[in-house]
Design a protein around this motif. Structure first.
Motif, mmCIF file in Angstrom:
data_model
loop_
_atom_site.group_PDB
_atom_site.id
_atom_site.type_symbol
_atom_site.label_atom_id
_atom_site.label_comp_id
_atom_site.label_asym_id
_atom_site.label_seq_id
_atom_site.Cartn_x
_atom_site.Cartn_y
_atom_site.Cartn_z
ATOM 1 N N ASN A 194 0.932 -1.077 -0.239
ATOM 2 C CA ASN A 194 -0.025 -0.176 0.058
ATOM 3 C C ASN A 194 0.824 1.128 0.156
ATOM 4 O O ASN A 194 1.460 1.613 0.924
ATOM 5 N N LEU A 195 1.022 1.688 -1.298
ATOM 6 C CA LEU A 195 2.067 2.989 -1.456
ATOM 7 C C LEU A 195 1.453 4.259 -0.272
ATOM 8 O O LEU A 195 2.250 5.096 0.052
ATOM 9 N N LEU A 196 0.445 4.516 -0.496
ATOM 10 C CA LEU A 196 -0.136 5.567 0.245
ATOM 11 C C LEU A 196 0.072 5.359 1.924
ATOM 12 O O LEU A 196 0.533 6.453 2.507
ATOM 13 N N GLY A 197 -0.088 4.055 2.431
ATOM 14 C CA GLY A 197 0.190 3.855 3.495
ATOM 15 C C GLY A 197 1.808 4.008 3.967
ATOM 16 O O GLY A 197 2.293 4.631 4.981
ATOM 17 N N GLN A 198 2.487 3.655 2.948
ATOM 18 C CA GLN A 198 4.055 3.752 3.270
ATOM 19 C C GLN A 198 4.548 5.250 3.106
ATOM 20 O O GLN A 198 5.464 5.777 3.890
ATOM 21 N N ALA A 199 3.559 6.011 2.219
ATOM 22 C CA ALA A 199 4.107 7.542 2.260
ATOM 23 C C ALA A 199 3.927 8.315 3.529
ATOM 24 O O ALA A 199 4.328 9.009 4.314
ATOM 25 N N VAL A 200 2.549 7.797 4.312
ATOM 26 C CA VAL A 200 2.052 8.419 5.453
ATOM 27 C C VAL A 200 3.055 8.068 6.390
ATOM 28 O O VAL A 200 3.506 8.951 7.207
ATOM 29 N N ASN A 201 3.443 6.909 6.671
ATOM 30 C CA ASN A 201 4.322 6.473 7.753
ATOM 31 C C ASN A 201 5.772 7.071 7.670
ATOM 32 O O ASN A 201 6.243 7.537 8.703
ATOM 33 N N SER A 202 6.209 7.030 6.413
ATOM 34 C CA SER A 202 7.585 7.445 6.208
ATOM 35 C C SER A 202 7.358 9.353 6.616
ATOM 36 O O SER A 202 8.521 9.791 7.181
ATOM 37 N N GLN A 203 6.367 10.112 6.215
ATOM 38 C CA GLN A 203 6.273 11.374 6.708
ATOM 39 C C GLN A 203 6.223 11.207 8.181
ATOM 40 O O GLN A 203 6.922 12.267 8.611
ATOM 41 N N LEU A 228 6.735 8.684 -3.057
ATOM 42 C CA LEU A 228 5.846 7.688 -2.880
ATOM 43 C C LEU A 228 4.246 8.564 -3.490
ATOM 44 O O LEU A 228 3.487 8.069 -4.257
ATOM 45 N N ASN A 229 4.052 9.941 -2.765
ATOM 46 C CA ASN A 229 3.080 10.563 -3.308
ATOM 47 C C ASN A 229 2.941 10.901 -4.669
ATOM 48 O O ASN A 229 1.826 10.831 -5.356
ATOM 49 N N GLU A 230 4.193 11.245 -5.254
ATOM 50 C CA GLU A 230 4.191 11.503 -6.683
ATOM 51 C C GLU A 230 3.935 10.487 -7.423
ATOM 52 O O GLU A 230 3.168 10.454 -8.650
ATOM 53 N N LYS A 231 4.314 8.984 -7.053
ATOM 54 C CA LYS A 231 3.955 7.853 -7.876
ATOM 55 C C LYS A 231 2.464 7.451 -7.962
ATOM 56 O O LYS A 231 1.906 7.050 -8.813
ATOM 57 N N ILE A 232 1.721 7.852 -6.587
ATOM 58 C CA ILE A 232 0.288 7.708 -6.785
ATOM 59 C C ILE A 232 -0.335 8.941 -7.043
ATOM 60 O O ILE A 232 -1.801 9.040 -6.744
ATOM 61 N N ASP A 233 0.142 10.034 -7.372
ATOM 62 C CA ASP A 233 -0.683 11.374 -7.838
ATOM 63 C C ASP A 233 -1.327 11.881 -6.859
ATOM 64 O O ASP A 233 -2.615 12.185 -6.958
ATOM 65 N N ASN A 234 -0.897 11.858 -5.415
ATOM 66 C CA ASN A 234 -1.710 12.244 -4.215
ATOM 67 C C ASN A 234 -1.290 13.882 -4.013
ATOM 68 O O ASN A 234 -0.112 14.228 -3.494
#
Length: 640
Positions: A194-203, A228-234
């Protein structure tokens, strides 16, 4: 039959309300209400793309309610609550999530109960109501962990609960405990891919490291999250990451670079309409301008951030704004106002960090850990019995296991070799594409044609001069194309040759300048080969070719705040990307530019091979009155 009659009645009853709802969505809702799938996943797979549209979610909520489809009603209420939370309408969000929780309890649906509890925890955390938030997130975690064979949806809910508890410890300044929860959640999100979850926790991990004084580690985590956020366009993730990176720049006494990032993030935050995003951007803008002693602008930005924080009950952000306003007034020797703001900041911080709240949270987690250990002991006892039974069968299965392992090892090796060959083929294709883009036939033809004009006009000296440069450029491109990295000095020499030749076609109107910081030795620093020319070509033909007046390109190389990286910026004073795109659309023959796409993919491959972060940003530059004044390309490159 009865359900179909209800749906038909709904279509008549909501006719006035649904005039703005597309017919395709109405049919989708009719199908869902008729089929009435159970659980979160089947609903989410159909409605994922519509969940941020409050009109459509309200229509689905009403349709599900009238048809007594409880799971659909609970799903819609939770999504509506999330939307209102992101608009900082917290009271309305809480009301919707509580209604969803009641429906989930009525229908005995554990997935929706856990989801509703976690959503309530997030809303209360946004308003700094730590005790209430902890109650809801803890309930969600215990309920989700009670499932023996959890679905993917339940596993995601467990990760959310763990992350939320980490956020609460972070708010209580218990950063080591917070990092432990975030790292656990990050590991679980990685297992689920889950890329979004990885992005949130890294932040989140970066924020804790920042508070502990590890600015370098924090910056690395922020950049990981941004990638990660760029990868999922968030867009929400982009705003949060850029705001955090800007805050690091502020603490590293680099306010000007922070302002550039924040001004780039502010329009995105305002477009999203979430006060939770907008307030920190304004506050950090004010902080940056305070360091530059632009007191009037700083105060204006801080007050804007404070106003939004107070309107949306964002206590933590309001405390930060008051603290910075106190510092600003202290520097201006307005000591009475400085004291007032400081007292308000301390009052708000005390509201978050009061002793009873900290003790309450620790007590809850202690009880939870004790109960969990007891459960684990019982499980271990049962597992021991199972192990003793399995040991009796071990001798007969050992040989089979060894054969299976050998077969698996052989299969994995074959798959790994195939993966390696595929990557090598992809890399070769990229290098060939890169060489083709550098040796563009139009460029070669036009360059030779320009030199031919010198010969026809009997300008032998110019013809020989530019022919020498052209042959040297072709040789350098061919030599560099066979290498993965080259010295920075050679890359700069190549692009200077390219610009000299291209400048013939612009009648030498282009003012091209290369600036290198004194602390950088371009002969020892290595970078990926042939990565700068596509950006210069883009600046020439999309930024400057349609511009009248002064035309300038500046290539600047300097050391980044992290000693292991360099910053390369390419700035032009062209017409800007928006105007260039309008000109491009008006042309009958549209030239497709692939050089930058190839360069991005090459940098992505370098990131995987060297385990480093090659960051690329393209920023639009504007004058103070909002008019385009060019484009800036930023390359963040690790020193090989």
């Amino acid at each position: 039959m009865k359900r179909c009659l209800i749906i038909g009645f709904l279509c008549l009853f909501y006719q006035g309300f649904t005039q703005t709802v597309p017919e395709t969505f109405k049919k989708k809702v009719d199908s869902l209400v008729t089929a009435a799938p159970e659980g979160y996943s089947p609903l989410h797979s159909v409605l994922r793309s519509h969940r941020r549209d409050t009109v459509l979610m309200r229509y689905f909520a009403n349709a599900s309610d009238a048809a007594q489809y409880i799971d659909g009603h609970a799903y819609a209420l939770n999504e509506l609550g999330r939307n209102y939370r992101n608009l900082s309408q917290f009271s309305r969000s809480i009301e919707l999530h509580k209604r969803a929780l009641d429906l989930a309890a009525e229908n005995d649906n554990l997935e929706f109960r856990v989801s509703s509890l976690n959503n309530l925890g997030v809303v209360y955390r946004r308003t700094s109501s730590i005790r209430t938030a902890m109650d809801y997130n803890q309930q969600a975690l215990e309920l989700a962990e009670s499932v023996e064979n959890p679905s993917r949806s339940i596993k995601r809910s467990i990760n959310v609960s763990v992350n939320c508890i980490g956020n609460l410890y972070q708010m209580l300044n218990q950063h080591d405990r917070a990092i432990a929860y975030f790292e656990k959640s990050l590991q679980l999100e990685t297992e689920l891919n889950n890329l979004l979850g990885q992005a949130v926790n890294s932040q989140n991990i970066g924020e804790c490291k920042e508070e502990l004084g590890d600015l370098t580690g924090a910056l690395k985590d922020y950049r990981t999250s941004l990638a990660l956020n760029e990868k999922i366009d968030n867009d929400m993730g982009r705003v949060i990451c850029n705001n955090a990176i800007a805050k690091i720049y502020i603490k590293q006494d680099n306010p000007q670079e922070a302002i550039e990032l924040l001004q780039h993030a502010l329009p995105k935050a305002q477009k999203l309409g979430d006060g939770f995003l907008i307030a920190p951007v304004f506050i950090n803008l004010g902080w940056s301008k305070l360091l530059l002693k632009k007191y009037t602008e700083a105060e204006k930005n801080m007050l804007q951030g404070l106003k939004i924080a107070e309107e949306k009950s964002l206590i933590s952000e309001a405390s930060q704004a008051n603290r910075l306003l106190s510092e600003l007034n202290k520097e201006q020797r307005n000591f009475e106002k400085a004291l007032t703001y400081n007292l308000k900041a301390e009052e708000l911080q005390e509201q978050i960090l009061n002793t009873s709240t900290v003790r309450y949270v620790n007590d809850i987690m202690f009880r939870y850990d004790s109960q969990k250990r007891s459960n684990e002991i019982e499980v271990l006892a049962k597992e021991k019995e199972i192990v003793e039974l399995n040991l009796r069968k071990k001798n007969t299965t050992l040989l089979i296991s060894a054969i299976v392992l050998a077969l698996l090892a052989g299969i994995f090796y074959i798959l790994y070799r195939q993966y390696q060959l595929k990557n090598e083929k992809k890399l070769l294709t990229l290098e060939q594409s890169m060489l083709r883009s550098q040796m563009n036939p139009h460029f070669l033809f036009n360059s030779l044609n320009s030199i031919k004009l010198y010969i026809i006009n009997n300008e032998q000296k110019n013809a020989v001069h530019y022919l020498n440069k052209f042959s040297k450029l072709v040789r350098k491109i061919l030599e560099a194309s066979s290498l993965r990295e080259i010295p920075l000095a050679e890359e700069l020499e190549t692009v200077e040759l390219y610009m000299n030749i291209e400048n013939i076609r612009f009648s030498n109107e282009i003012d091209f300048e290369i600036k290198i910081s004194d602390e950088i030795d371009p002969h020892t620093v290595k970078i990926p080969s042939l990565i700068l020319q596509p950006f210069l070509e883009n600046a020439l033909w999309h930024g400057l070719s349609s511009k009248t007046g002064e035309k300038k390109i500046v290539l600047n190389v300097r050391k980044a705040s992290d000693e292991n990286f360099i910053h390369i910026s390419i700035t032009d004073n062209g017409i800007g990307r928006m105007a260039s795109e309008e000109i491009k659309q008006s042309k009958v023959l549209k030239r497709k530019s692939v050089g930058i796409d190839i360069t991005k993919e090459r940098l992505s491959n370098f990131s995987r091979d060297y385990l480093n972060s090659f960051n690329l940003q393209i920023l639009d530059l504007y004058t103070e009155d909002g008019k385009p004044e060019g484009t800036k390309v930023l390359l963040h490159i690790p020193i090989v």
